[in-house]
Design a protein around this motif. Sequence first.
Motif, mmCIF file in Angstrom:
data_model
loop_
_atom_site.group_PDB
_atom_site.id
_atom_site.type_symbol
_atom_site.label_atom_id
_atom_site.label_comp_id
_atom_site.label_asym_id
_atom_site.label_seq_id
_atom_site.Cartn_x
_atom_site.Cartn_y
_atom_site.Cartn_z
ATOM 1 N N GLN A 1 26.614 19.924 36.526
ATOM 2 C CA GLN A 1 26.328 20.627 38.133
ATOM 3 C C GLN A 1 25.760 19.795 39.272
ATOM 4 O O GLN A 1 25.477 20.374 40.376
ATOM 5 N N ALA A 2 26.274 18.637 39.819
ATOM 6 C CA ALA A 2 26.223 17.489 40.326
ATOM 7 C C ALA A 2 27.399 18.378 41.808
ATOM 8 O O ALA A 2 28.315 18.434 41.061
ATOM 9 N N PRO A 3 26.695 18.094 42.795
ATOM 10 C CA PRO A 3 28.003 18.011 44.098
ATOM 11 C C PRO A 3 29.019 17.373 44.051
ATOM 12 O O PRO A 3 28.339 16.127 43.290
ATOM 13 N N GLU A 4 30.376 17.999 43.977
ATOM 14 C CA GLU A 4 31.144 16.708 43.112
ATOM 15 C C GLU A 4 31.370 15.654 44.385
ATOM 16 O O GLU A 4 32.075 14.731 43.988
ATOM 17 N N LYS A 5 31.107 15.532 45.737
ATOM 18 C CA LYS A 5 31.371 14.831 46.808
ATOM 19 C C LYS A 5 30.322 13.625 46.700
ATOM 20 O O LYS A 5 29.837 12.305 46.268
ATOM 21 N N GLU A 6 28.738 14.027 46.477
ATOM 22 C CA GLU A 6 27.945 13.023 45.656
ATOM 23 C C GLU A 6 28.247 12.789 44.640
ATOM 24 O O GLU A 6 27.952 11.282 44.524
ATOM 25 N N LEU A 7 28.678 12.810 43.653
ATOM 26 C CA LEU A 7 29.032 13.172 41.720
ATOM 27 C C LEU A 7 30.412 11.272 42.602
ATOM 28 O O LEU A 7 30.390 9.930 41.847
ATOM 29 N N PHE A 8 30.961 11.729 43.076
ATOM 30 C CA PHE A 8 32.226 11.190 43.160
ATOM 31 C C PHE A 8 31.425 9.492 43.985
ATOM 32 O O PHE A 8 32.252 8.367 42.954
ATOM 33 N N HIS A 9 30.954 10.265 44.886
ATOM 34 C CA HIS A 9 29.947 8.584 46.365
ATOM 35 C C HIS A 9 29.149 7.583 45.022
ATOM 36 O O HIS A 9 29.389 7.005 44.909
ATOM 37 N N LEU A 10 29.048 8.652 43.842
ATOM 38 C CA LEU A 10 27.818 7.505 43.203
ATOM 39 C C LEU A 10 28.991 7.001 41.551
ATOM 40 O O LEU A 10 28.346 5.797 41.692
ATOM 41 N N ILE A 11 29.527 7.522 41.138
ATOM 42 C CA ILE A 11 30.558 6.575 39.991
ATOM 43 C C ILE A 11 31.258 5.735 41.016
ATOM 44 O O ILE A 11 31.155 4.738 40.401
ATOM 45 N N ASN A 12 31.639 5.478 42.163
ATOM 46 C CA ASN A 12 32.320 4.236 42.838
ATOM 47 C C ASN A 12 31.358 4.024 43.549
ATOM 48 O O ASN A 12 31.932 2.737 42.913
ATOM 49 N N LEU A 13 29.358 3.737 43.291
ATOM 50 C CA LEU A 13 28.756 2.390 44.291
ATOM 51 C C LEU A 13 28.679 1.692 42.125
ATOM 52 O O LEU A 13 28.393 0.543 42.631
ATOM 53 N N PHE A 14 28.558 3.248 41.412
ATOM 54 C CA PHE A 14 28.254 2.251 40.187
ATOM 55 C C PHE A 14 29.667 1.993 39.583
ATOM 56 O O PHE A 14 29.467 0.418 38.288
ATOM 57 N N THR A 15 31.157 1.752 39.344
ATOM 58 C CA THR A 15 31.707 0.908 39.379
ATOM 59 C C THR A 15 31.878 -0.398 39.977
ATOM 60 O O THR A 15 32.721 -1.427 40.092
ATOM 61 N N GLU A 16 31.404 -0.224 41.640
ATOM 62 C CA GLU A 16 31.566 -1.338 42.234
ATOM 63 C C GLU A 16 29.922 -2.533 42.350
ATOM 64 O O GLU A 16 30.013 -3.411 42.296
ATOM 65 N N THR A 17 28.591 -1.937 41.666
ATOM 66 C CA THR A 17 27.941 -2.486 41.385
ATOM 67 C C THR A 17 28.192 -3.285 40.281
ATOM 68 O O THR A 17 26.830 -3.638 39.208
ATOM 69 N N GLY A 18 28.505 -2.286 39.457
ATOM 70 C CA GLY A 18 28.163 -2.756 38.298
ATOM 71 C C GLY A 18 27.174 -2.426 36.989
ATOM 72 O O GLY A 18 27.286 -2.840 35.816
ATOM 73 N N GLY A 19 26.532 -1.498 37.795
ATOM 74 C CA GLY A 19 25.335 -1.113 36.585
ATOM 75 C C GLY A 19 25.844 -0.050 35.953
ATOM 76 O O GLY A 19 27.073 0.226 35.702
ATOM 77 N N ALA A 20 24.598 0.579 34.548
ATOM 78 C CA ALA A 20 24.896 1.262 33.666
ATOM 79 C C ALA A 20 24.843 2.669 33.960
ATOM 80 O O ALA A 20 24.131 2.786 34.351
ATOM 81 N N LEU A 21 25.862 3.452 33.797
ATOM 82 C CA LEU A 21 25.625 4.914 34.091
ATOM 83 C C LEU A 21 26.411 5.798 32.791
ATOM 84 O O LEU A 21 27.263 5.785 32.610
ATOM 85 N N MET A 22 25.074 6.771 32.845
ATOM 86 C CA MET A 22 25.105 7.567 31.186
ATOM 87 C C MET A 22 25.268 9.001 32.280
ATOM 88 O O MET A 22 24.668 9.653 32.782
ATOM 89 N N LEU A 23 26.812 9.821 31.783
ATOM 90 C CA LEU A 23 26.194 11.219 32.242
ATOM 91 C C LEU A 23 26.499 11.906 31.070
ATOM 92 O O LEU A 23 26.795 11.961 29.586
ATOM 93 N N THR A 24 26.012 12.910 31.331
ATOM 94 C CA THR A 24 25.640 14.291 30.085
ATOM 95 C C THR A 24 26.310 15.594 30.069
ATOM 96 O O THR A 24 26.204 15.986 31.937
ATOM 97 N N ALA A 25 26.895 16.103 29.515
ATOM 98 C CA ALA A 25 27.736 17.373 30.359
ATOM 99 C C ALA A 25 27.982 18.873 29.116
ATOM 100 O O ALA A 25 27.852 18.169 27.950
ATOM 101 N N ALA A 26 27.777 20.308 28.576
ATOM 102 C CA ALA A 26 28.460 20.603 28.463
ATOM 103 C C ALA A 26 29.269 20.689 27.440
ATOM 104 O O ALA A 26 29.708 20.549 26.246
ATOM 105 N N ARG A 27 30.595 20.705 28.726
ATOM 106 C CA ARG A 27 31.341 19.901 27.722
ATOM 107 C C ARG A 27 32.696 18.960 28.593
ATOM 108 O O ARG A 27 31.959 18.542 29.435
ATOM 109 N N PRO A 28 33.731 18.500 28.172
ATOM 110 C CA PRO A 28 34.266 17.743 29.196
ATOM 111 C C PRO A 28 35.024 17.754 30.271
ATOM 112 O O PRO A 28 35.259 19.157 30.738
ATOM 113 N N PRO A 29 35.205 17.231 31.213
ATOM 114 C CA PRO A 29 35.009 17.298 32.425
ATOM 115 C C PRO A 29 36.521 18.251 32.666
ATOM 116 O O PRO A 29 36.551 18.733 33.963
ATOM 117 N N ASP A 30 37.660 18.012 31.986
ATOM 118 C CA ASP A 30 38.375 19.335 32.274
ATOM 119 C C ASP A 30 38.051 20.501 32.279
ATOM 120 O O ASP A 30 38.798 21.521 32.689
#
Length: 229
Positions: free
Chosen positions: A96-125
Amino acid sequence: MTGQLPLDLRLSPRYGEEDFLENACNAQALALVRLWPNWPRNMLLLSGPKGSGKSHLGAIWAARAQARIFQAGAMDAASPPALGAEQALLLEDAEQAPEKELFHLINLFTETGGALMLTAARPPDFWGVRTPDLLSRLRRMPQAEIAAPDENFVAAILIKLFDDRQIRVEETTIAYLAARIERSLAACAQLVEALDREALAQGRPVTRAFAGAVLRANPRFGCGEDDSD
């Protein structure tokens, strides 16, 4: 079905690790949650149908990681910088996240090394993602999927839900219900609540006959099996 109107005394779900019921349908996901902080990457995407236990597993991980919990549907342009500053984050309903914001968030956690867990009803495909780079990043995340529970697990869930409400139910009644309702945690929770409310309204115990009457009056709980026996 008629009777006295009961008070709406809904129970808050218990999300402690000791309250989680392990089964073959969720064993892989639970093992990955328990593996933290020794994840091969600091990210995990957990998918499963509504009521399958994603929020419970997420809460277990959030307690272990001292993570902030945030609903993806509430994300806006200001969210990624604020959430990206967290050392650990659980993002619920990520599809349900806006794609631009989700993309930015994943990039931030990739850069910082922070821990990120996502939940969803189905796989991203199956999200209908239109941003190729975002879909690529989601696909590369370690993933776990919760499958639909089997009949034995449905019975165990029903027992726990009745115990939470301090309702005594015979094993034959549990087996009768487990064989006839939709195999999902959400359906179990809704049925137990309906049985509790109707039992209070009529001042009756939850017997096999009583449960059968409630099922017949509420076909939305059924899975289409014959109720003649």
